[in-house]
Design a protein around this motif. Structure first.
Motif, PDB file in Angstrom:
ATOM      1  N   ALA A   1       0.828  -1.207   0.000  1.00 47.36           N
ATOM      2  CA  ALA A   1       0.000   0.000   0.000  1.00 47.36           C
ATOM      3  C   ALA A   1       0.862   1.257   0.000  1.00 47.36           C
ATOM      4  CB  ALA A   1      -0.934  -0.007   1.201  1.00 47.36           C
ATOM      5  N   GLY A   2       1.952   1.242   0.764  1.00 43.63           N
ATOM      6  CA  GLY A   2       2.842   2.402   0.789  1.00 43.63           C
ATOM      7  C   GLY A   2       3.558   2.612  -0.526  1.00 43.63           C
ATOM      8  N   LEU A   3       4.009   1.517  -1.156  1.00 45.21           N
ATOM      9  CA  LEU A   3       4.717   1.640  -2.433  1.00 45.21           C
ATOM     10  C   LEU A   3       3.822   2.178  -3.536  1.00 45.21           C
ATOM     11  CD1 LEU A   3       6.779  -1.681  -2.376  1.00 45.21           C
ATOM     12  CD2 LEU A   3       7.702   0.641  -2.258  1.00 45.21           C
TER      13      LEU A   3
ATOM     14  N   ARG B   1       8.616   6.422   4.865  1.00 48.38           N
ATOM     15  CA  ARG B   1       8.939   6.617   6.279  1.00 48.38           C
ATOM     16  C   ARG B   1       7.721   6.453   7.190  1.00 48.38           C
ATOM     17  NH1 ARG B   1      13.169   8.804   9.067  1.00 48.38           N
ATOM     18  NH2 ARG B   1      14.221   9.339   7.123  1.00 48.38           N
ATOM     19  N   PRO B   2       6.560   7.061   6.905  1.00 46.64           N
ATOM     20  CA  PRO B   2       5.401   6.811   7.785  1.00 46.64           C
ATOM     21  C   PRO B   2       4.974   5.351   7.797  1.00 46.64           C
ATOM     22  CG  PRO B   2       5.031   8.733   6.389  1.00 46.64           C
ATOM     23  CD  PRO B   2       6.243   8.052   5.853  1.00 46.64           C
TER      24      PRO B   2
ATOM     25  N   PHE C   1       4.908   2.830  11.097  1.00 42.06           N
ATOM     26  CA  PHE C   1       3.731   2.057  11.505  1.00 42.06           C
ATOM     27  C   PHE C   1       4.056   0.572  11.587  1.00 42.06           C
ATOM     28  CE2 PHE C   1      -0.065  -0.373  10.193  1.00 42.06           C
ATOM     29  CZ  PHE C   1      -0.899  -0.066  11.262  1.00 42.06           C
ATOM     30  N   ALA C   2       4.758   0.054  10.577  1.00 39.99           N
ATOM     31  CA  ALA C   2       5.102  -1.366  10.566  1.00 39.99           C
ATOM     32  C   ALA C   2       6.033  -1.716  11.724  1.00 39.99           C
ATOM     33  CB  ALA C   2       5.753  -1.731   9.231  1.00 39.99           C
TER      34      ALA C   2
ATOM     35  N   LEU D   1      12.306   6.804  13.164  1.00 41.15           N
ATOM     36  CA  LEU D   1      11.556   6.742  11.909  1.00 41.15           C
ATOM     37  C   LEU D   1      10.507   7.834  11.771  1.00 41.15           C
ATOM     38  CD1 LEU D   1      11.009   2.881  11.714  1.00 41.15           C
ATOM     39  CD2 LEU D   1      12.686   4.233  10.442  1.00 41.15           C
ATOM     40  N   GLY D   2      10.360   8.691  12.787  1.00 44.79           N
ATOM     41  CA  GLY D   2       9.374   9.739  12.710  1.00 44.79           C
ATOM     42  C   GLY D   2       9.720  10.789  11.681  1.00 44.79           C
ATOM     43  N   ARG D   3       8.782  11.667  11.464  1.00 44.70           N
ATOM     44  CA  ARG D   3       8.978  12.713  10.449  1.00 44.70           C
ATOM     45  C   ARG D   3      10.125  13.632  10.854  1.00 44.70           C
ATOM     46  NH1 ARG D   3       3.828  16.110   8.750  1.00 44.70           N
ATOM     47  NH2 ARG D   3       3.287  14.018   7.956  1.00 44.70           N
TER      48      ARG D   3
END
Length: 314
Positions: free
Chosen positions: A203-205, A236-237, A241-242, A310-312
């Motif tokens: 979904a991210g890709l 990154r988001p 989450f993963a 991994l945050g923004r």
């Protein structure tokens, strides 16, 4: 001579009727909303928030099985349970096993899932749906059934060692050897949770704009450069989450060692969740509550680290 008179008082402006009606309507809708939410709030307070608070308070007492009939006669012991936990070699071993499971399993699961998602997103078109279903099937299968099947596969005379024997390799007793028991459980957990992260990464890709890759190709960027400079920042988001959901799940791993090894051999697969379960079984309720809150603190700290890494980043 004209007498000066006081100026008439200013009239207070009244709110328009439409504003009054709108305010009344909002209040009425708020009451209706709370009416619908009240059953959930009551259930949440009684069956979730209440036990959480009670178990936290219990961790500072000496509550055991003998106090079930007289729950108000327990004694406060402060931090004694927490101190005793970190003096217990079995608890320290369970923490070590859990951390190994997390810090090996999470990157391994995410790395393989990302590679599979990249392959399904770009290289395989005709049988993409079949592969997606195949990778995701273990996720929806009962963990107990999976653990039993894998327990037979990893037996000394099981399917895996039979396969290795075809190449002249003598496989170990995977679940009976302390050196191989925990890696075997990690491998099984990676295989089982691969499908969830694969779907998330797919979904991210698919949300990464193709124009960015096309522009980079025009500028001469190779596959690795496009992956590190376009795909990874855009994901990154998704990666955050993963990592969070996988880390939380792996910190609480319980079914695998409970069904396959019972925490053995020699506590090589004893997890923190299984240690807490054993303490409840022994009737050490306060001690078990303290153990569960140490695990909760570990989950919070791991999540904070993941958000930090991994945050923004602006």
């Amino acid at each position: 001579m004209v007498a000066l008179t006081d100026a008439p008082p200013e009239r207070k402006s009244r709110p328009p009727r439409q504003e009054v009606r709108g305010s009344r309507r909002r209040n009425r809708m708020t009451l209706i909303a709370w009416g619908f939410a009240t059953p959930f709030v009551v259930l949440f307070l009684v069956f979730l928030a209440g036990p959480i608070v009670a178990s936290f308070a219990m961790s500072f007492t000496d509550f055991t099985t003998r106090d079930l009939q007289t729950p108000f006669n327990v004694n406060l012991v402060g931090l004694e349970n927490y101190v005793s936990l970190f003096q217990d070699p079995r608890f320290l071993r369970s923490l070590l096993n859990t951390f190994i499971f997390v810090f090996v399993g999470v990157p391994l699961t995410m790395g393989i899932a990302l590679l599979v998602a990249l392959a399904l997103n770009t290289g395989i078109d005709r049988f993409r749906t079949v592969f997606r279903v195949g990778f995701y099937a273990p996720v929806v299968t009962s963990i107990v059934a999976i653990a039993i099947v894998w327990r037979f596969i990893l037996q000394p005379d099981g399917l895996l060692n039979g396969f290795l024997a075809l190449f002249g390799i003598q496989g170990p007793a995977w679940l009976q050897d302390p050196a191989w028991a925990l890696p075997s459980l990690i491998f099984m957990a990676v295989w089982r949770n691969l499908g969830t992260l694969m779907v998330i990464f797919l979904a991210g890709l698919q949300s990464v704009p193709k124009e960015h890759h096309e522009a980079a190709m025009v500028d001469g960027a190779n596959v690795f450069q496009r992956f590190t400079n376009i795909t990874i920042p855009a994901l990154r988001p998704t990666l955050l989450f993963a990592a969070v959901i996988t880390g939380i799940g792996y910190l609480q791993f319980f079914e695998e060692p409970y069904v396959m090894t019972q925490g053995g051999p020699l506590d090589a697969t004893l997890s923190s969740a299984m240690y807490t379960y054993d303490q409840f079984g022994f009737g050490n309720y306060a001690f078990a509550s303290a153990s569960s809150y140490v695990l909760f603190l570990a989950i919070v700290l791991l999540s904070l680290v993941q958000f930090r890494l991994l945050g923004r980043k602006d």
